[in-house]
Design a protein around this motif. Structure first.
Motif, PDB file in Angstrom:
ATOM      1  N   LEU A  35      -1.965 -44.782 -34.318  1.00 46.99           N
ATOM      2  CA  LEU A  35      -1.317 -43.725 -33.553  1.00 46.99           C
ATOM      3  C   LEU A  35       0.019 -43.371 -34.210  1.00 46.99           C
ATOM      4  CD1 LEU A  35      -1.950 -44.955 -29.895  1.00 46.99           C
ATOM      5  CD2 LEU A  35      -3.218 -43.229 -31.169  1.00 46.99           C
ATOM      6  N   LEU A  36       0.249 -42.088 -34.420  1.00 45.08           N
ATOM      7  CA  LEU A  36       1.446 -41.635 -35.120  1.00 45.08           C
ATOM      8  C   LEU A  36       2.736 -42.065 -34.430  1.00 45.08           C
ATOM      9  CD1 LEU A  36       0.617 -37.927 -36.095  1.00 45.08           C
ATOM     10  CD2 LEU A  36       0.968 -39.830 -37.676  1.00 45.08           C
ATOM     11  N   LEU A  37       2.755 -42.022 -33.103  1.00 47.48           N
ATOM     12  CA  LEU A  37       4.003 -42.199 -32.361  1.00 47.48           C
ATOM     13  C   LEU A  37       3.951 -43.376 -31.394  1.00 47.48           C
ATOM     14  CD1 LEU A  37       4.599 -38.411 -31.633  1.00 47.48           C
ATOM     15  CD2 LEU A  37       5.694 -39.789 -33.405  1.00 47.48           C
ATOM     16  N   ALA A  38       3.146 -44.359 -31.712  1.00 44.51           N
ATOM     17  CA  ALA A  38       2.979 -45.516 -30.833  1.00 44.51           C
ATOM     18  C   ALA A  38       4.318 -46.182 -30.548  1.00 44.51           C
ATOM     19  CB  ALA A  38       2.021 -46.517 -31.460  1.00 44.51           C
ATOM     20  N   GLY A  39       4.624 -46.364 -29.265  1.00 46.55           N
ATOM     21  CA  GLY A  39       5.821 -47.069 -28.851  1.00 46.55           C
ATOM     22  C   GLY A  39       7.099 -46.266 -28.905  1.00 46.55           C
ATOM     23  N   LYS A  40       7.022 -44.991 -29.252  1.00 44.47           N
ATOM     24  CA  LYS A  40       8.227 -44.173 -29.370  1.00 44.47           C
ATOM     25  C   LYS A  40       8.502 -43.399 -28.079  1.00 44.47           C
ATOM     26  CE  LYS A  40       8.067 -43.511 -34.392  1.00 44.47           C
ATOM     27  NZ  LYS A  40       9.240 -44.364 -34.662  1.00 44.47           N
ATOM     28  N   GLY A  73       0.599 -41.673 -28.685  1.00 48.92           N
ATOM     29  CA  GLY A  73       1.192 -42.925 -28.235  1.00 48.92           C
ATOM     30  C   GLY A  73       2.615 -42.865 -27.731  1.00 48.92           C
ATOM     31  N   ALA A  74       3.235 -41.684 -27.726  1.00 50.71           N
ATOM     32  CA  ALA A  74       4.630 -41.583 -27.298  1.00 50.71           C
ATOM     33  C   ALA A  74       4.753 -41.530 -25.783  1.00 50.71           C
ATOM     34  CB  ALA A  74       5.283 -40.345 -27.903  1.00 50.71           C
ATOM     35  N   ALA A  75       5.897 -41.960 -25.296  1.00 48.83           N
ATOM     36  CA  ALA A  75       6.330 -41.685 -23.921  1.00 48.83           C
ATOM     37  C   ALA A  75       7.233 -40.469 -24.001  1.00 48.83           C
ATOM     38  CB  ALA A  75       7.096 -42.871 -23.354  1.00 48.83           C
ATOM     39  N   VAL A  76       6.947 -39.433 -23.232  1.00 45.06           N
ATOM     40  CA  VAL A  76       7.651 -38.164 -23.424  1.00 45.06           C
ATOM     41  C   VAL A  76       8.547 -37.810 -22.243  1.00 45.06           C
ATOM     42  CG1 VAL A  76       5.872 -37.251 -24.960  1.00 45.06           C
ATOM     43  CG2 VAL A  76       5.746 -36.758 -22.503  1.00 45.06           C
ATOM     44  N   GLY A  92      14.047 -46.773 -22.483  1.00 48.24           N
ATOM     45  CA  GLY A  92      14.861 -47.715 -23.231  1.00 48.24           C
ATOM     46  C   GLY A  92      15.516 -47.173 -24.475  1.00 48.24           C
ATOM     47  N   SER A  93      15.091 -46.005 -24.932  1.00 46.28           N
ATOM     48  CA  SER A  93      15.646 -45.451 -26.167  1.00 46.28           C
ATOM     49  C   SER A  93      15.230 -43.997 -26.291  1.00 46.28           C
ATOM     50  CB  SER A  93      15.131 -46.232 -27.387  1.00 46.28           C
ATOM     51  OG  SER A  93      13.708 -46.086 -27.487  1.00 46.28           O
ATOM     52  N   LEU A  94      15.805 -43.318 -27.266  1.00 51.06           N
ATOM     53  CA  LEU A  94      15.303 -42.023 -27.698  1.00 51.06           C
ATOM     54  C   LEU A  94      15.033 -42.155 -29.190  1.00 51.06           C
ATOM     55  CD1 LEU A  94      14.661 -39.026 -27.134  1.00 51.06           C
ATOM     56  CD2 LEU A  94      16.994 -38.501 -27.860  1.00 51.06           C
ATOM     57  N   ASP A  95      13.768 -42.139 -29.545  1.00 48.45           N
ATOM     58  CA  ASP A  95      13.371 -42.372 -30.938  1.00 48.45           C
ATOM     59  C   ASP A  95      13.040 -41.095 -31.686  1.00 48.45           C
ATOM     60  OD1 ASP A  95      13.302 -45.291 -30.496  1.00 48.45           O
ATOM     61  OD2 ASP A  95      11.578 -44.806 -29.225  1.00 48.45           O
ATOM     62  N   ALA A  96      12.638 -40.051 -30.949  1.00 47.86           N
ATOM     63  CA  ALA A  96      12.206 -38.813 -31.599  1.00 47.86           C
ATOM     64  C   ALA A  96      12.508 -37.631 -30.697  1.00 47.86           C
ATOM     65  CB  ALA A  96      10.706 -38.864 -31.909  1.00 47.86           C
ATOM     66  N   ALA A  97      12.774 -36.493 -31.306  1.00 50.67           N
ATOM     67  CA  ALA A  97      13.026 -35.277 -30.546  1.00 50.67           C
ATOM     68  C   ALA A  97      12.435 -34.082 -31.273  1.00 50.67           C
ATOM     69  CB  ALA A  97      14.520 -35.076 -30.338  1.00 50.67           C
ATOM     70  N   SER A 123       1.951 -30.800 -36.680  1.00 45.02           N
ATOM     71  CA  SER A 123       2.928 -30.906 -37.764  1.00 45.02           C
ATOM     72  C   SER A 123       4.219 -31.543 -37.271  1.00 45.02           C
ATOM     73  CB  SER A 123       3.216 -29.518 -38.336  1.00 45.02           C
ATOM     74  OG  SER A 123       2.037 -28.932 -38.848  1.00 45.02           O
ATOM     75  N   ALA A 124       4.668 -31.151 -36.074  1.00 45.19           N
ATOM     76  CA  ALA A 124       5.880 -31.739 -35.503  1.00 45.19           C
ATOM     77  C   ALA A 124       5.691 -33.231 -35.255  1.00 45.19           C
ATOM     78  CB  ALA A 124       6.248 -31.021 -34.209  1.00 45.19           C
ATOM     79  N   ALA A 125       4.522 -33.608 -34.773  1.00 46.16           N
ATOM     80  CA  ALA A 125       4.258 -35.025 -34.514  1.00 46.16           C
ATOM     81  C   ALA A 125       4.317 -35.843 -35.796  1.00 46.16           C
ATOM     82  CB  ALA A 125       2.889 -35.182 -33.847  1.00 46.16           C
ATOM     83  N   TRP A 126       3.763 -35.315 -36.866  1.00 42.37           N
ATOM     84  CA  TRP A 126       3.802 -36.040 -38.143  1.00 42.37           C
ATOM     85  C   TRP A 126       5.240 -36.214 -38.621  1.00 42.37           C
ATOM     86  CZ3 TRP A 126       5.226 -34.435 -43.190  1.00 42.37           C
ATOM     87  CH2 TRP A 126       4.962 -35.391 -44.185  1.00 42.37           C
ATOM     88  N   LEU A 127       6.038 -35.163 -38.539  1.00 41.31           N
ATOM     89  CA  LEU A 127       7.424 -35.266 -38.976  1.00 41.31           C
ATOM     90  C   LEU A 127       8.242 -36.208 -38.089  1.00 41.31           C
ATOM     91  CD1 LEU A 127       8.324 -31.624 -40.045  1.00 41.31           C
ATOM     92  CD2 LEU A 127       8.198 -33.641 -41.530  1.00 41.31           C
ATOM     93  N   CYS A 128       7.849 -36.360 -36.829  1.00 40.05           N
ATOM     94  CA  CYS A 128       8.533 -37.287 -35.928  1.00 40.05           C
ATOM     95  C   CYS A 128       8.077 -38.727 -36.131  1.00 40.05           C
ATOM     96  CB  CYS A 128       8.293 -36.883 -34.465  1.00 40.05           C
ATOM     97  SG  CYS A 128       9.374 -35.559 -33.874  1.00 40.05           S
ATOM     98  N   SER A 129       7.057 -38.926 -36.916  1.00 39.83           N
ATOM     99  CA  SER A 129       6.470 -40.256 -37.064  1.00 39.83           C
ATOM    100  C   SER A 129       6.990 -40.974 -38.298  1.00 39.83           C
ATOM    101  CB  SER A 129       4.943 -40.145 -37.157  1.00 39.83           C
ATOM    102  OG  SER A 129       4.545 -39.736 -38.462  1.00 39.83           O
ATOM    103  N   ASP A 130       6.692 -42.258 -38.374  1.00 38.64           N
ATOM    104  CA  ASP A 130       7.065 -43.048 -39.543  1.00 38.64           C
ATOM    105  C   ASP A 130       6.227 -42.699 -40.765  1.00 38.64           C
ATOM    106  OD1 ASP A 130       8.933 -44.369 -38.026  1.00 38.64           O
ATOM    107  OD2 ASP A 130       7.632 -46.072 -37.570  1.00 38.64           O
ATOM    108  N   ARG A 131       5.156 -41.945 -40.569  1.00 38.97           N
ATOM    109  CA  ARG A 131       4.330 -41.542 -41.716  1.00 38.97           C
ATOM    110  C   ARG A 131       5.084 -40.593 -42.642  1.00 38.97           C
ATOM    111  NH1 ARG A 131      -1.162 -41.844 -39.556  1.00 38.97           N
ATOM    112  NH2 ARG A 131      -1.125 -43.657 -38.162  1.00 38.97           N
ATOM    113  N   SER A 132       6.126 -39.958 -42.135  1.00 41.58           N
ATOM    114  CA  SER A 132       6.928 -39.031 -42.956  1.00 41.58           C
ATOM    115  C   SER A 132       8.271 -39.662 -43.315  1.00 41.58           C
ATOM    116  CB  SER A 132       7.162 -37.723 -42.198  1.00 41.58           C
ATOM    117  OG  SER A 132       7.876 -37.951 -40.995  1.00 41.58           O
ATOM    118  N   SER A 133       8.267 -40.970 -43.538  1.00 44.50           N
ATOM    119  CA  SER A 133       9.497 -41.758 -43.613  1.00 44.50           C
ATOM    120  C   SER A 133      10.445 -41.382 -44.747  1.00 44.50           C
ATOM    121  CB  SER A 133       9.148 -43.252 -43.714  1.00 44.50           C
ATOM    122  OG  SER A 133       8.297 -43.475 -44.832  1.00 44.50           O
ATOM    123  N   PHE A 134       9.976 -40.675 -45.774  1.00 46.85           N
ATOM    124  CA  PHE A 134      10.846 -40.298 -46.883  1.00 46.85           C
ATOM    125  C   PHE A 134      11.106 -38.794 -46.901  1.00 46.85           C
ATOM    126  CE2 PHE A 134      12.063 -40.479 -51.557  1.00 46.85           C
ATOM    127  CZ  PHE A 134      13.150 -41.318 -51.373  1.00 46.85           C
TER     128      PHE A 134
END
Length: 258
Positions: free
Chosen positions: A7-12, A35-38, A87-92, A232-243
């Motif tokens: 899952l692209l956004l698991a736990g985020k 997998g995100a909580a929104v 508990g956090s804000l990991d992605a927007a 596309s937004a989900a991919w950029l918010c994920s760790d898969r686009s880490s660089f």
């Protein structure tokens, strides 16, 4: 990073603005499925409430805040709600934006220009300030994606305010990316082409000949579904686009390759 997670956004924990319809609503569904909580924010409560109920009914973690991105206090409430609940804000995904009736620049009313710039530019600025503060406070980094447009990359007649605003979004994106990447906060943008939404559908209804023009103007001759932009937004918010930092991803069927 957990690059191997299916899952692209698991736990985020993710915040999505302009989430009541169109690309924002599609992003809410996509982020949850990945997998995100929104936490959703938009001005229209009935639509937000219905979408949140739908997501919860499917077993996802979702909440909403009624608010306007031009109001700092509304954005602050939404960010605070995300952190408090998850508990956090990991992605927007800063998606909220408006258009304007096509009109030559010299005939454009000042209040129309101000409204477009206030929502599309100040709104993104308001959001990034609050999101980055929360991410810096947590000390664990994060990802931000700003929704620009192909109008942020090229110009067309009679849409000066919209074009100016979407170019400005890309400037804000690059500035924030350069400043906060050392803190582990990646900021990028997407530039969608013509996408099915309330705004584009209303415009095409008033200008029916434009749909054929749009279809002829891209190598992939169709109008995108909101889901395609959300992916596309989900991919950029994920760790898969880490660089990927400070980039603008065109999602336009090749329109900007012309």
């Amino acid at each position: 990073m957990t690059l191997g997670n299916s899952l692209l956004l698991a736990g985020k924990s993710a915040l999505i603005t302009g989430a009541s319809a169109g690309i924002g609503a599609a992003a809410a569904r996509t982020f949850c499925r990945e997998g995100a909580a929104v936490t959703l924010i938009a001005r229209r409560e009935p639509e937000l409430a219905a979408l949140t109920e739908e997501l919860r009914g499917a077993g996802h973690r979702a909440q909403y805040v009624v608010g306007d991105v031009t109001r700092v206090e509304d954005v602050a409430r939404a960010v605070s709600a995300a952190v408090s609940a998850h508990g956090s804000l990991d992605a927007a995904f800063n998606n909220a934006g408006i258009g304007a009736e096509p009109k030559p620049l010299h005939l454009l009313d000042e209040d129309v220009y101000d409204s477009v710039m206030d929502t599309n530019v100040r709104g993104v600025w308001n959001c990034m300030r609050q999101e980055i503060r929360a991410m810096l406070a947590a000390g664990t980094g994060g990802t931000i994606v700003n929704n620009s447009s192909t109008a942020g990359l090229v110009a067309t007649p009679v849409t000066a305010a919209y074009i100016a605003s979407k170019h400005a979004v890309l400037g804000l994106t690059k500035a924030a990316a350069a400043e906060y990447a050392p803190h582990g906060i990646r900021v990028n943008a997407i530039a969608p082409g013509s996408t099915r939404s309330e705004m584009i559908d209303a415009w095409l209804k008033e200008n029916p000949a434009m749909e054929e023009i749009l279809l002829r103007s891209a190598p992939l001759p169709r109008i995108a579904a909101p889901q395609e932009i959300a992916e596309s937004a989900a991919w950029l918010c994920s760790d898969r686009s880490s660089f990927v930092v400070g980039a603008t991803l065109s999602v336009d069927g090749g329109w900007t390759t012309r």
